[in-house]
Design a protein around this motif. Structure first.
Motif, PDB file in Angstrom:
ATOM      1  N   VAL A  58       0.852  -1.196   0.000  1.00 57.64           N
ATOM      2  CA  VAL A  58       0.000   0.000   0.000  1.00 57.64           C
ATOM      3  C   VAL A  58       0.884   1.240   0.000  1.00 57.64           C
ATOM      4  O   VAL A  58       1.770   1.383   0.847  1.00 57.64           O
ATOM      5  N   HIS A  59       0.652   2.118  -0.955  1.00 57.87           N
ATOM      6  CA  HIS A  59       1.438   3.340  -1.069  1.00 57.87           C
ATOM      7  C   HIS A  59       0.497   4.529  -1.261  1.00 57.87           C
ATOM      8  O   HIS A  59      -0.665   4.373  -1.602  1.00 57.87           O
ATOM      9  N   LEU A 127     -11.948   4.210   3.759  1.00 57.03           N
ATOM     10  CA  LEU A 127     -12.070   3.179   2.728  1.00 57.03           C
ATOM     11  C   LEU A 127     -10.744   2.513   2.362  1.00 57.03           C
ATOM     12  O   LEU A 127     -10.717   1.324   2.039  1.00 57.03           O
ATOM     13  N   LYS A 128      -9.662   3.271   2.395  1.00 56.81           N
ATOM     14  CA  LYS A 128      -8.400   2.704   1.941  1.00 56.81           C
ATOM     15  C   LYS A 128      -7.572   2.098   3.074  1.00 56.81           C
ATOM     16  O   LYS A 128      -6.803   1.163   2.839  1.00 56.81           O
ATOM     17  N   TYR A 129      -7.717   2.633   4.303  1.00 55.07           N
ATOM     18  CA  TYR A 129      -6.822   2.199   5.378  1.00 55.07           C
ATOM     19  C   TYR A 129      -7.532   1.521   6.550  1.00 55.07           C
ATOM     20  O   TYR A 129      -7.008   0.564   7.109  1.00 55.07           O
ATOM     21  N   ILE A 130      -8.716   1.983   6.936  1.00 61.68           N
ATOM     22  CA  ILE A 130      -9.370   1.404   8.112  1.00 61.68           C
ATOM     23  C   ILE A 130     -10.151   0.143   7.771  1.00 61.68           C
ATOM     24  O   ILE A 130     -10.068  -0.854   8.485  1.00 61.68           O
ATOM     25  N   VAL A 131     -10.927   0.162   6.672  1.00 61.41           N
ATOM     26  CA  VAL A 131     -11.739  -1.006   6.314  1.00 61.41           C
ATOM     27  C   VAL A 131     -10.874  -2.237   6.044  1.00 61.41           C
ATOM     28  O   VAL A 131     -11.179  -3.329   6.535  1.00 61.41           O
ATOM     29  N   PRO A 132      -9.757  -2.134   5.301  1.00 63.93           N
ATOM     30  CA  PRO A 132      -8.908  -3.320   5.124  1.00 63.93           C
ATOM     31  C   PRO A 132      -8.086  -3.677   6.362  1.00 63.93           C
ATOM     32  O   PRO A 132      -7.380  -4.678   6.355  1.00 63.93           O
ATOM     33  N   GLN A 133      -8.170  -2.875   7.414  1.00 70.87           N
ATOM     34  CA  GLN A 133      -7.498  -3.117   8.704  1.00 70.87           C
ATOM     35  C   GLN A 133      -5.975  -3.218   8.553  1.00 70.87           C
ATOM     36  O   GLN A 133      -5.355  -4.190   8.989  1.00 70.87           O
ATOM     37  N   TYR A 134      -5.392  -2.180   7.980  1.00 70.57           N
ATOM     38  CA  TYR A 134      -3.945  -2.150   7.863  1.00 70.57           C
ATOM     39  C   TYR A 134      -3.323  -1.781   9.210  1.00 70.57           C
ATOM     40  O   TYR A 134      -3.911  -1.043   9.996  1.00 70.57           O
ATOM     41  N   PRO A 135      -2.115  -2.270   9.491  1.00 70.57           N
ATOM     42  CA  PRO A 135      -1.463  -1.938  10.766  1.00 70.57           C
ATOM     43  C   PRO A 135      -0.958  -0.498  10.785  1.00 70.57           C
ATOM     44  O   PRO A 135      -1.050   0.236   9.800  1.00 70.57           O
ATOM     45  N   TRP A 136      -0.364  -0.101  11.897  1.00 74.50           N
ATOM     46  CA  TRP A 136      -0.018   1.299  12.148  1.00 74.50           C
ATOM     47  C   TRP A 136       0.877   1.980  11.107  1.00 74.50           C
ATOM     48  O   TRP A 136       0.519   3.055  10.668  1.00 74.50           O
ATOM     49  N   PRO A 137       1.975   1.440  10.700  1.00 75.31           N
ATOM     50  CA  PRO A 137       2.779   2.255   9.773  1.00 75.31           C
ATOM     51  C   PRO A 137       2.016   2.605   8.499  1.00 75.31           C
ATOM     52  O   PRO A 137       2.167   3.691   7.969  1.00 75.31           O
TER      53      PRO A 137
END
Length: 175
Positions: A58-59, A127-137
């Motif tokens: 993810v970028h 939509l891009k970061y919270i829903v797919p549950q990406y970690p902190w960085p």
């Protein structure tokens, strides 16, 4: 109760001496510039970190840049309007056409761009970061986008208010 006219408080409350409006205006302009630079730094920091140091797939892409572009265009539109034309005086009519409603419409579009940029950054975060549950960085990319757009919005408000501070030595000359 003695004195001139009715008082709000029973005991007199001394008011502090306020600085001159020229100093307040200059401080407001510098504060607005600092807030804008800080907001730009938050977003640029996440974009550089995403490109060079991020190990995930993810970028920061154009979708992440779009809300910030809307906010910056909104700031440009809002602060390029002549504030005197918003009053609706007849002296600003051109050929029988009142310019005030046009200035208000452009001002509304500027605020809509600014608010749309902030709302867009929240949508991108969700939509891009919270829903797919990406970690902190990786989640930092979306959070810094929201912080940056919030600082852009706050910068625009501070600049608008500081530009509308009345100067005690300004005179309105009309013929």
């Amino acid at each position: 109760m003695s004195g001139s006219g009715p008082k709000l408080f029973r005991f007199p409350i001394p008011l502090p001496a306020l600085p001159s409006s020229a100093h307040v205006r200059a401080a407001g302009v510098y504060l607005a510039g600092g807030l804008f630079a800080l907001g730009f730094w938050f977003f640029l920091d996440s974009a550089i970190y995403s490109k060079n140091f991020n190990g995930s797939d993810v970028h920061v892409r154009f979708v992440d840049w779009l809300p910030s572009l809307c906010s910056v265009f909104g700031i440009i539109v809002i602060n390029s309007i002549d504030k005197a034309k918003l009053a609706g005086d007849a002296s600003y009519s051109y050929g029988g056409d009142n310019v005030a409603w046009k200035a208000r419409l452009v001002l509304f579009m500027g605020f809509a761009l600014l608010a749309g940029g902030f709302a867009g950054s929240i949508v991108v975060l969700i939509l891009k970061y919270i829903v797919p549950q990406y970690p902190w960085p990786t989640l930092y990319f979306g959070i810094s986008n929201v912080i940056g757009n919030g600082l852009f919005m706050f910068s625009c408000v501070v600049l608008w208010i500081s530009q509308n501070v009345e100067d005690e030595y300004s005179y309105s000359l009309s013929l």
